[in-house]
Scaffold this active site. Structure first.
Site, PDB file in Angstrom:
ATOM      1  N   LYS A 144      28.787  47.705  56.492  1.00  0.00           N
ATOM      2  CA  LYS A 144      30.190  48.120  56.541  1.00  0.00           C
ATOM      3  C   LYS A 144      31.107  46.918  56.379  1.00  0.00           C
ATOM      4  O   LYS A 144      32.109  46.982  55.687  1.00  0.00           O
ATOM      5  CB  LYS A 144      30.460  48.822  57.880  1.00  0.00           C
ATOM      6  CG  LYS A 144      31.885  49.325  58.045  1.00  0.00           C
ATOM      7  CD  LYS A 144      32.160  50.493  57.119  1.00  0.00           C
ATOM      8  CE  LYS A 144      33.580  50.990  57.181  1.00  0.00           C
ATOM      9  NZ  LYS A 144      33.928  51.751  55.960  1.00  0.00           N
TER      10      LYS A 144
ATOM     11  N   GLU B 243      37.089  54.358  41.862  1.00  0.00           N
ATOM     12  CA  GLU B 243      36.720  54.645  43.253  1.00  0.00           C
ATOM     13  C   GLU B 243      35.681  55.775  43.323  1.00  0.00           C
ATOM     14  O   GLU B 243      34.723  55.696  44.090  1.00  0.00           O
ATOM     15  CB  GLU B 243      38.003  54.989  44.037  1.00  0.00           C
ATOM     16  CG  GLU B 243      37.824  55.373  45.483  1.00  0.00           C
ATOM     17  CD  GLU B 243      37.144  54.333  46.348  1.00  0.00           C
ATOM     18  OE1 GLU B 243      36.897  53.206  45.895  1.00  0.00           O
ATOM     19  OE2 GLU B 243      36.803  54.677  47.497  1.00  0.00           O
TER      20      GLU B 243
ATOM     21  N   ARG C  42      27.619  45.845  60.567  1.00  0.00           N
ATOM     22  CA  ARG C  42      27.558  44.544  59.899  1.00  0.00           C
ATOM     23  C   ARG C  42      26.199  44.296  59.239  1.00  0.00           C
ATOM     24  O   ARG C  42      26.025  43.308  58.539  1.00  0.00           O
ATOM     25  CB  ARG C  42      27.827  43.428  60.902  1.00  0.00           C
ATOM     26  CG  ARG C  42      29.178  43.530  61.561  1.00  0.00           C
ATOM     27  CD  ARG C  42      29.342  42.436  62.572  1.00  0.00           C
ATOM     28  NE  ARG C  42      29.577  41.170  61.934  1.00  0.00           N
ATOM     29  CZ  ARG C  42      30.758  40.580  61.823  1.00  0.00           C
ATOM     30  NH1 ARG C  42      31.816  41.148  62.341  1.00  0.00           N
ATOM     31  NH2 ARG C  42      30.887  39.428  61.227  1.00  0.00           N
TER      32      ARG C  42
ATOM     33  N   CYS D 248      25.935  39.511  59.296  1.00  0.00           N
ATOM     34  CA  CYS D 248      25.106  40.020  60.368  1.00  0.00           C
ATOM     35  C   CYS D 248      25.976  40.152  61.593  1.00  0.00           C
ATOM     36  O   CYS D 248      27.102  39.673  61.618  1.00  0.00           O
ATOM     37  CB  CYS D 248      23.976  39.039  60.626  1.00  0.00           C
ATOM     38  SG  CYS D 248      23.095  38.618  59.114  1.00  0.00           S
TER      39      CYS D 248
ATOM     40  N   LYS E 270      31.898  55.403  44.877  1.00  0.00           N
ATOM     41  CA  LYS E 270      31.394  56.265  45.968  1.00  0.00           C
ATOM     42  C   LYS E 270      30.060  56.879  45.574  1.00  0.00           C
ATOM     43  O   LYS E 270      29.131  56.898  46.355  1.00  0.00           O
ATOM     44  CB  LYS E 270      32.369  57.408  46.288  1.00  0.00           C
ATOM     45  CG  LYS E 270      33.642  57.058  47.006  1.00  0.00           C
ATOM     46  CD  LYS E 270      33.486  56.665  48.443  1.00  0.00           C
ATOM     47  CE  LYS E 270      33.388  55.168  48.562  1.00  0.00           C
ATOM     48  NZ  LYS E 270      34.599  54.451  48.751  1.00  0.00           N
TER      49      LYS E 270
ATOM     50  N   ASN F 232      24.948  34.204  61.539  1.00  0.00           N
ATOM     51  CA  ASN F 232      25.589  34.983  60.482  1.00  0.00           C
ATOM     52  C   ASN F 232      26.154  33.985  59.484  1.00  0.00           C
ATOM     53  O   ASN F 232      26.906  33.092  59.876  1.00  0.00           O
ATOM     54  CB  ASN F 232      26.721  35.840  61.082  1.00  0.00           C
ATOM     55  CG  ASN F 232      27.551  36.524  60.004  1.00  0.00           C
ATOM     56  OD1 ASN F 232      27.042  36.838  58.935  1.00  0.00           O
ATOM     57  ND2 ASN F 232      28.830  36.718  60.272  1.00  0.00           N
ATOM     58  N   GLY F 233      25.790  34.108  58.204  1.00  0.00           N
ATOM     59  CA  GLY F 233      26.298  33.175  57.197  1.00  0.00           C
ATOM     60  C   GLY F 233      25.164  32.651  56.333  1.00  0.00           C
ATOM     61  O   GLY F 233      24.064  33.221  56.322  1.00  0.00           O
TER      62      GLY F 233
ATOM     63  N   GLU G 242      27.175  54.213  45.418  1.00  0.00           N
ATOM     64  CA  GLU G 242      26.813  53.604  46.709  1.00  0.00           C
ATOM     65  C   GLU G 242      26.091  54.598  47.617  1.00  0.00           C
ATOM     66  O   GLU G 242      25.243  54.211  48.410  1.00  0.00           O
ATOM     67  CB  GLU G 242      28.053  52.975  47.335  1.00  0.00           C
ATOM     68  CG  GLU G 242      28.565  53.473  48.633  1.00  0.00           C
ATOM     69  CD  GLU G 242      29.820  52.745  49.093  1.00  0.00           C
ATOM     70  OE1 GLU G 242      29.687  51.738  49.752  1.00  0.00           O
ATOM     71  OE2 GLU G 242      30.947  53.216  48.800  1.00  0.00           O
TER      72      GLU G 242
ATOM     73  N   HIS H  40      35.612  52.081  22.582  1.00  0.00           N
ATOM     74  CA  HIS H  40      35.314  50.670  22.307  1.00  0.00           C
ATOM     75  C   HIS H  40      33.925  50.269  22.808  1.00  0.00           C
ATOM     76  O   HIS H  40      33.662  49.078  22.995  1.00  0.00           O
ATOM     77  CB  HIS H  40      36.401  49.784  22.930  1.00  0.00           C
ATOM     78  CG  HIS H  40      37.755  50.082  22.381  1.00  0.00           C
ATOM     79  ND1 HIS H  40      38.101  49.772  21.085  1.00  0.00           N
ATOM     80  CD2 HIS H  40      38.826  50.708  22.926  1.00  0.00           C
ATOM     81  CE1 HIS H  40      39.350  50.177  20.867  1.00  0.00           C
ATOM     82  NE2 HIS H  40      39.807  50.754  21.961  1.00  0.00           N
TER      83      HIS H  40
ATOM     84  N   TRP I  82      21.635  41.569  57.898  1.00  0.00           N
ATOM     85  CA  TRP I  82      21.763  41.993  56.507  1.00  0.00           C
ATOM     86  C   TRP I  82      21.203  40.820  55.705  1.00  0.00           C
ATOM     87  O   TRP I  82      21.800  39.745  55.659  1.00  0.00           O
ATOM     88  CB  TRP I  82      23.218  42.252  56.153  1.00  0.00           C
ATOM     89  CG  TRP I  82      23.403  42.783  54.766  1.00  0.00           C
ATOM     90  CD1 TRP I  82      23.319  44.070  54.365  1.00  0.00           C
ATOM     91  CD2 TRP I  82      23.728  42.022  53.591  1.00  0.00           C
ATOM     92  NE1 TRP I  82      23.555  44.166  53.014  1.00  0.00           N
ATOM     93  CE2 TRP I  82      23.806  42.919  52.518  1.00  0.00           C
ATOM     94  CE3 TRP I  82      23.935  40.666  53.333  1.00  0.00           C
ATOM     95  CZ2 TRP I  82      24.094  42.512  51.211  1.00  0.00           C
ATOM     96  CZ3 TRP I  82      24.220  40.262  52.045  1.00  0.00           C
ATOM     97  CH2 TRP I  82      24.298  41.184  50.999  1.00  0.00           C
TER      98      TRP I  82
HETATM   99  O1  M6R Z   1      36.480  45.904  54.970  1.00  0.00           O
HETATM  100  P1  M6R Z   1      36.942  45.765  53.535  1.00  0.00           P
HETATM  101  O2  M6R Z   1      37.937  46.811  53.171  1.00  0.00           O
HETATM  102  O3  M6R Z   1      37.445  44.387  53.230  1.00  0.00           O
HETATM  103  O4  M6R Z   1      35.649  46.002  52.673  1.00  0.00           O
HETATM  104  C1  M6R Z   1      35.675  45.833  51.282  1.00  0.00           C
HETATM  105  C2  M6R Z   1      34.459  46.442  50.620  1.00  0.00           C
HETATM  106  O5  M6R Z   1      33.291  45.841  51.102  1.00  0.00           O
HETATM  107  C3  M6R Z   1      34.360  47.957  50.882  1.00  0.00           C
HETATM  108  O6  M6R Z   1      35.519  48.612  50.488  1.00  0.00           O
HETATM  109  C4  M6R Z   1      33.165  48.540  50.110  1.00  0.00           C
HETATM  110  O7  M6R Z   1      33.367  48.452  48.747  1.00  0.00           O
HETATM  111  C5  M6R Z   1      32.934  49.986  50.562  1.00  0.00           C
HETATM  112  N1  M6R Z   1      31.583  50.132  51.022  1.00  0.00           N
HETATM  113  C6  M6R Z   1      33.144  50.991  49.484  1.00  0.00           C
HETATM  114  O8  M6R Z   1      32.979  52.287  49.956  1.00  0.00           O
END
Ligand code: M6R
Length: 606
Positions: free
Chosen positions: A601, A478, A27, A2, A482, A98-99, A485, A501, A74
């Protein structure tokens, strides 16, 4: 994970808190709230959803007070609604957190027996009542020291009091927290980014510490409640752009910015005159490093995997990779001659930070590849390799991924040259090739209309697969991340050779499958795997590179050809169509591209 903000001032604080909360939404954005102390009362407003909804639902002019705390959430404990939104308050104490408090169940039982009543489903509310209880028997500093001792888990806290109306308490264990200094006011923030618009002078709390913030004074205390002196840091005045420009979304802007990401990385590390790579102030002799372990989460982990392939191709050094949330709880065998590299855009990811902390505590060599250079991970690493790609606001990581793999590739090339594992000509050739990359990315970005057209097929399908071998495998992972998400469609990244497999059973008529098959050493093998999925009804989108070689088109639904370049650099180009595919899929569905559901983020909880 958060966001926290606190302001102690000589003027009303609610409008500034709201502005800071908007910046903190990276956050968490499922609910927001703020509380001020005014005229012997704690006034609290909270709302489900974004900070905007707080502004819509309440008249901020009525929320007076020169002391206040704010929060974007969050959810961890309890659904995202206005009751579970922070701050949480008793008649005397209001807390933002936060935590995660791990012993909240037993503390709640203890407090209920003492007559406290709870309104929310959160773990945070126990902190409020615990402080309220402890304040009945002792003064502020001791009450805080005692409360923190009773809490298990991780926290960054901001606390205000009805009966002590001139101060904010901040406390940290595990989750980062910073204090900022301004004229006639001082601040508390979950990281320095939160404070940057108000001040460039900050102090970072260390684990176990707490602070008392008044408008004209800040005091710091250690775990035992003993006063400590702390250093003030000056934040860089780096001009950064936090607006979307003419783009509809930050993600679209960040995708298009990638040629510049690469240009800045090259400018930072490549010495054009000597055709060499500069890694200044590297603190170890190259002979001291016998193996490397790369650690990250999500997209950053994919960068680690990408680096593993390059390390193996260009050096003989032993390389391992790990997901931070796994590494931190495993029994690790630490070796003095291992370099641990932590990859993180935000530099605040809780799992990655915890893994770094474990390595530091074991006196390992630590290095981080980060975007935010004032972040906790950057500050606590022995050495930092910044990616310099400017703020990345969209939750889906795009330019930071390219920035991370660029810096890792550059580092690997340098290591390979220092270890005499690459000859001078090859080394210079690879540096020269690197310099062409921004232009090649620009050309690849032009594959826009065709990707837009293709994207609906992915939205309409039950699921999709992304396949690649070798250097293309991390990019397949990757691409799938994307898509899921952003467009909430199931997508799985897989090594193409592994399909037989098990996952081949998922393929049915019309299922979209992305096959990454650049004309590298893996090409023929990947094409065979592609034929296997086509034979089972898959609708294949082949992404390859332009070349003189024969173009295979039979039974392929769509083909995208990225530019041609040396094989090491093809992963950069293959990534671009996949980012666009995810973007356009989400756009067609009308989803919130920059803030996908359930995500944040910066993931600052474990
Ligand atoms: O800030 P960071 O690079 O440590 O974040 C790691 C992941 O949370 C981040 O890459 C996440 O997987 C992204 N939302 C993917 O697009």
């Amino acid at each position: 994970m958060c966001g926290i903000i606190g302001i102690s001032s000589n003027k009303s604080v609610s409008a500034t808190i709201i502005n800071s909360l908007k910046k903190l939404e990276y956050r968490g954005y499922d609910s927001a709230g703020l509380a001020t102390v005014h005229n012997g009362m704690i006034n609290e407003i909270k709302s489900e959803g974004r900070v905007d909804s707080l502004e819509k639902n309440f008249d901020l002019k009525n929320l007076e007070g020169n002391i206040g705390i704010g929060h974007v959430r969050w959810a961890t404990h309890g659904v995202p609604n206005s009751i579970n939104a922070h701050p949480h308050s008793s008649h005397n104490v209001s807390v933002v957190h936060n935590g995660i408090i791990e012993n909240s169940t037993s503390l709640k039982k203890f407090l209920v027996n003492k007559g406290h009543t709870f309104k929310s489903q959160t773990d945070t509310e126990v902190i409020v009542h615990l402080i309220t209880e402890n304040l009945k028997i002792t003064d502020l500093e001791e009450a805080i020291t005692n409360t923190l001792k009773q809490l298990q888990g991780s926290f960054a806290l901001g606390i205000i009091f009805k009966d002590i109306p001139n101060l904010i308490v901040g406390a940290r264990r595990g989750s980062p927290l910073a204090v900022g200094y301004g004229p006639n006011e001082n601040y508390l923030g979950s990281d320095s980014y939160a404070l940057k618009s108000m001040t460039n002078k900050v102090t970072y709390l260390d684990d176990g510490e707490f602070c008392i913030i008044k408008k004209d004074q800040v005091l710091f205390f250690n775990e035992q409640g003993i006063k400590v002196n702390k250093k003030i840091f000056e934040l860089s005045s780096e001009e950064s752009s936090y607006d979307k420009g003419h783009y509809k979304h930050f993600m679209a802007k960040e995708i298009e910015e990638q040629p510049n990401t690469i240009k800045s990385g090259i400018k930072e590390y490549v010495d054009n005159f000597n055709k060499d790579i500069n890694i200044f102030n590297f603190p170890w002799k190259i002979e001291e490093i016998k193996s490397i372990i790369l650690i990250g989460c999500g997209t950053a982990y994919h960068s680690c995997l990408m680096a593993k392939y390059w390390f193996e191709e260009l050096t003989n050094i032993d390389v391992g990779i790990d997901i931070a949330s796994e590494f931190r709880y495993r029994k690790n065998r630490f070796k003095k001659d291992t370099l641990y590299i932590f990859v993180s855009q935000s530099g605040e990811t809780a799992d990655t930070y915890a893994a770094l902390d474990i390595c530091n505590k074991n006196n390992m060599k630590t290095c981080s590849v980060v975007n935010v250079i004032e972040s906790s991970i950057a500050r606590d690493s022995n050495f930092v390799l910044p990616i310099h790609c400017g703020p990345e606001i969209g939750v889906a990581s795009t330019k930071a991924f390219l920035g991370q793999i660029l810096v890792l590739y550059i580092f690997i090339l340098k290591l390979s040259s220092l270890r005499n594992e690459i000859n001078k000509n090859q080394y210079h050739k690879k540096i020269n090739d690197l310099k062409t990359l921004p232009e090649l990315i620009e050309k690849t970005l032009l594959h826009d209309n065709e990707i837009q057209a293709i994207s609906s097929t992915f939205n309409e399908a039950k699921g999709s697969m992304f396949l690649g071998r070798g250097f293309s495998y991390p990019i397949a992972l990757e691409g799938a991340l994307k898509l899921k998400e952003l467009s909430y469609v199931h997508a799985e990244g897989y090594p193409a050779g592994e399909m037989k497999h098990g996952p081949l059973a998922l393929i049915e008529k019309g299922m979209p499958v992305v096959v990454l098959a650049p004309k590298d050493n893996y090409y023929k093998k990947t094409i065979s795997n592609m034929q296997e999925v086509i034979a089972r009804g898959a609708k294949v989108l082949l992404i390859t590179n332009k070349s003189e070689d024969e173009v295979i088109s039979e039974n392929i639904w769509e083909t995208i050809e990225v530019e041609n370049t040396n094989h090491d650099l093809l992963p950069f180009l293959l990534t671009i169509p996949l980012q666009k595919l995810a973007y356009y899929s989400a756009l067609k569905k009308g989803y919130d591209i920059d803030k996908p559901r359930n995500l944040a983020k910066s993931v600052t909880v474990e």
